[in-house]
Design a protein around this motif. Structure first.
Motif, PDB file in Angstrom:
ATOM      1  N   PHE A   1       2.904   1.438  -3.454  1.00 21.74           N
ATOM      2  CA  PHE A   1       2.233   1.547  -4.764  1.00 21.74           C
ATOM      3  C   PHE A   1       0.800   2.059  -4.665  1.00 21.74           C
ATOM      4  O   PHE A   1       0.095   2.099  -5.661  1.00 21.74           O
ATOM      5  N   GLY A   2       0.379   2.414  -3.473  1.00 22.08           N
ATOM      6  CA  GLY A   2      -0.963   2.938  -3.288  1.00 22.08           C
ATOM      7  C   GLY A   2      -1.910   1.892  -2.759  1.00 22.08           C
ATOM      8  O   GLY A   2      -1.778   0.715  -3.091  1.00 22.08           O
ATOM      9  N   SER A  13      -3.736  -1.164  -4.688  1.00 28.30           N
ATOM     10  CA  SER A  13      -3.133  -1.251  -6.026  1.00 28.30           C
ATOM     11  C   SER A  13      -2.901  -2.711  -6.408  1.00 28.30           C
ATOM     12  O   SER A  13      -2.693  -3.561  -5.545  1.00 28.30           O
ATOM     13  N   GLN A  14      -2.956  -2.969  -7.691  1.00 26.56           N
ATOM     14  CA  GLN A  14      -2.663  -4.307  -8.222  1.00 26.56           C
ATOM     15  C   GLN A  14      -1.259  -4.274  -8.816  1.00 26.56           C
ATOM     16  O   GLN A  14      -0.955  -3.451  -9.683  1.00 26.56           O
ATOM     17  N   ASP A  68       0.839  -1.209   0.000  1.00 27.08           N
ATOM     18  CA  ASP A  68       0.000   0.000   0.000  1.00 27.08           C
ATOM     19  C   ASP A  68       0.868   1.251   0.000  1.00 27.08           C
ATOM     20  O   ASP A  68       0.647   2.178  -0.784  1.00 27.08           O
TER      21      ASP A  68
END
Lengths: 383, 156
Positions: free
Chosen positions: A265-266, A269-270, A262
């Motif tokens: 990459f947020g 996010s995938q 998280d």
């Protein structure tokens, strides 16, 4: 010219040794510079080899000379027999020559370690058991406690090698023999030999240190299931996949793992690129494939990510271990500090003599002194 | 009949070369008189366990003068079959202990009418094979450690 001396070997024992080594008449004939018919005659007892031919056969079959004089063949090795027909697989598996050597060495070390622990009156190694009824989160918690290992230990390690060295030390401190064998990229990823006093995990040193960290835990999961195993490059059975998931969850616990993904990459996010996988892998000191597997497990990977990670990325790509290649260093790297400590303790307690220790380490007196010094300063080793 | 463990023990018991050298000289004299021998497998074992150290240098140096270089196949076969426990079946061919061959040599000589004593420090029970002492006891061959041997033979 004098007549060559015939060696009165027992043909049945020769046949047994050939079967154990997976060597047929044609291969042995080539090695002994004779014909397959002659080898068949040796097995049948109709002819005997010359001393030179016998020496060549011994070198190929890698068994001590003395066994060929036994009245009857030794018992089949149950581990090798079992590993040729792994559960869940159809047909026999052809073990490679390096795998066979590694298995035999591991069994020997296990026998020696078990004997020492029996003589000392040690308690059984209480590996937290995993059964079909066990909750995986309970198993993970128990195993983290048993090995005194948290994910923070991976973060704290300065490199993957350092993490591997520390994890190996924790496994050895818990009583597990941790071995490394050069089984090449054609060999298995690792294997485990269950035993209540001397459990063994062995990994293939042809793999990267990150891949070996994963293999330590994968093989440990097999021990926790109470069974021996030999593990292919890719999981090939239900049990293999369960051990794979266990190792991934142990080394990449969900909460810190998701949190890092998280943060990097947020949220939600995938992960889709190898670069992203690589960043996570570096943080957790595990291989790209292990990381991709874990990302898929927790639904944070795009479809097919695991398949896109090149299987070859798990291999070192060279034979080299490190620059520290003295015999003592190699022995510690391959057979582990745990085994060396057991032997030295057995000598200290007068259970074994100095020459026994030389015999069980394959070292000379000088090399043994170096090994002793390295063990005393706690110099474990990872390749 | 002396084995590798006893030869190695010379350098352990007498760490100072000034004290060890008379022992090697005394053993060489015994060997030259035909009263001491060791088999080829003992030299191979020393090559692995002491490499270029004095015990191997001594054994290699006087190997050609040995009165007996090892048992013939019938004696080896007899010992292997009559006392299987002396064989370490777990070891690789390149690491094979000499114990069986030492017992076979002693037995062959004893059966040939010689009065035999095996000199060995291989006396403790072991995880992978019987000790040389156990092998000697099985065949009623006398087996003593290095120091009593030196004392009996008057080697300083």
């Amino acid at each position: 010219m004098g007549r060559a001396i015939s060696v009165p070997i027992n043909g049945d024992v020769l046949a047994w040794a050939m079967a154990q080594a997976g060597v047929d008449d044609i291969e042995l004939a080539e090695r002994c510079k004779t014909s397959p018919d002659v080898i068949a005659d040796w097995r049948e007892g109709d002819q005997k080899p010359t001393k030179t031919q016998f020496n060549r056969a011994v070198a190929r079959l890698r068994r001590p000379r003395a066994i060929y004089f036994l009245a009857e063949p030794p018992e089949d090795d149950p581990v090798i027999r079992a590993f040729r027909s792994p559960p869940g697989q159809e047909g026999a598996r052809q073990l490679t020559d390096t795998e066979l050597r590694a298995l035999r060495t591991a069994e020997r070390l296990q026998k020696i370690a078990r004997w020492i622990r029996e003589q000392r009156g040690d308690q059984a190694i209480a590996i937290p058991q995993i059964t079909e009824a066990t909750n995986i989160n309970d198993s993970l918690r128990d195993t983290h406690a048993f090995l005194k290992w948290q994910v923070q230990d991976q973060f704290d390690a300065s490199s993957a090698s350092e993490a591997a060295r520390r994890l190996r030390h924790q496994l050895e401190t818990a009583g597990v023999l941790v071995l490394q064998f050069a089984m090449k990229d054609t060999g298995c990823r690792g294997f485990s030999l269950h035993d209540d006093l001397a459990p063994v995990v062995a990994v293939n040193s042809a793999y990267t240190v990150e891949a070996r960290i994963f293999s330590y835990l994968h093989e440990f999961a097999h021990l926790a299931r109470g069974a021996d195993s030999i593990c292919a490059r890719l999981p090939d059975s239900g049990v293999e996949r369960k051990c794979e998931r266990f190792a991934a969850a142990f080394l990449m616990p969900r909460k810190p793992f998701e949190s890092y993904v998280d943060q990097s990459f947020g949220p939600l996010s995938q992960i889709s690129s190898i670069g992203q996988v690589s960043r996570v892998a570096r943080r957790f000191k595990v291989s790209l494939r292990a990381t991709a597997l874990r990302l898929e497990q927790i639904d944070r990977a795009v479809a097919g990510l695991y398949d896109r990670v090149d299987a070859e990325a798990d291999f070192k790509g060279g034979p080299g271990f490190s620059r520290d290649n003295s015999a003592a260093a190699v022995r510690l790297r391959e057979w582990g500090a745990g085994y060396a400590e057991l032997l030295l303790d057995a000598q200290h307690r007068h259970l074994l003599a100095h020459t026994d220790i030389l015999e069980y380490t394959n070292l000379s007196s000088t090399q043994l002194s170096e090994l002793r010094s390295r063990v005393e300063v706690g110099a474990g080793a990872e390749g | 009949v002396i084995d590798g463990s006893a030869i190695v023990s010379v350098s352990i018991e007498f760490k100072d070369p000034i004290k060890a050298n008379p022992v090697y000289i005394g053993m060489t004299d015994l060997l030259n008189r035909g009263d001491l021998c060791f088999c080829d497998q003992v030299v191979e074992e020393l090559e692995r366990t002491v490499r270029a150290e004095p015990p191997l240098m001594w054994a290699s140096g006087c190997a050609t003068g040995r009165p007996h270089k090892g048992a013939q196949y019938p004696a080896i076969e007899y010992v292997a079959q009559d006392f299987t426990a002396i064989i370490d079946g777990t070891v690789r061919d390149t690491q094979e202990p000499a114990a069986l061959y030492v017992v076979a040599q002693a037995l062959e000589l004893q059966n040939g009418g010689h009065q035999i004593t095996v000199v060995s420090e291989d006396r403790l029970v072991k995880p992978t094979r019987a000790s040389l002492l156990e092998g000697c006891e099985h065949f009623s061959i006398r087996c003593i450690p290095l120091l009593p041997f030196l004392s009996e033979t008057g080697i300083p």
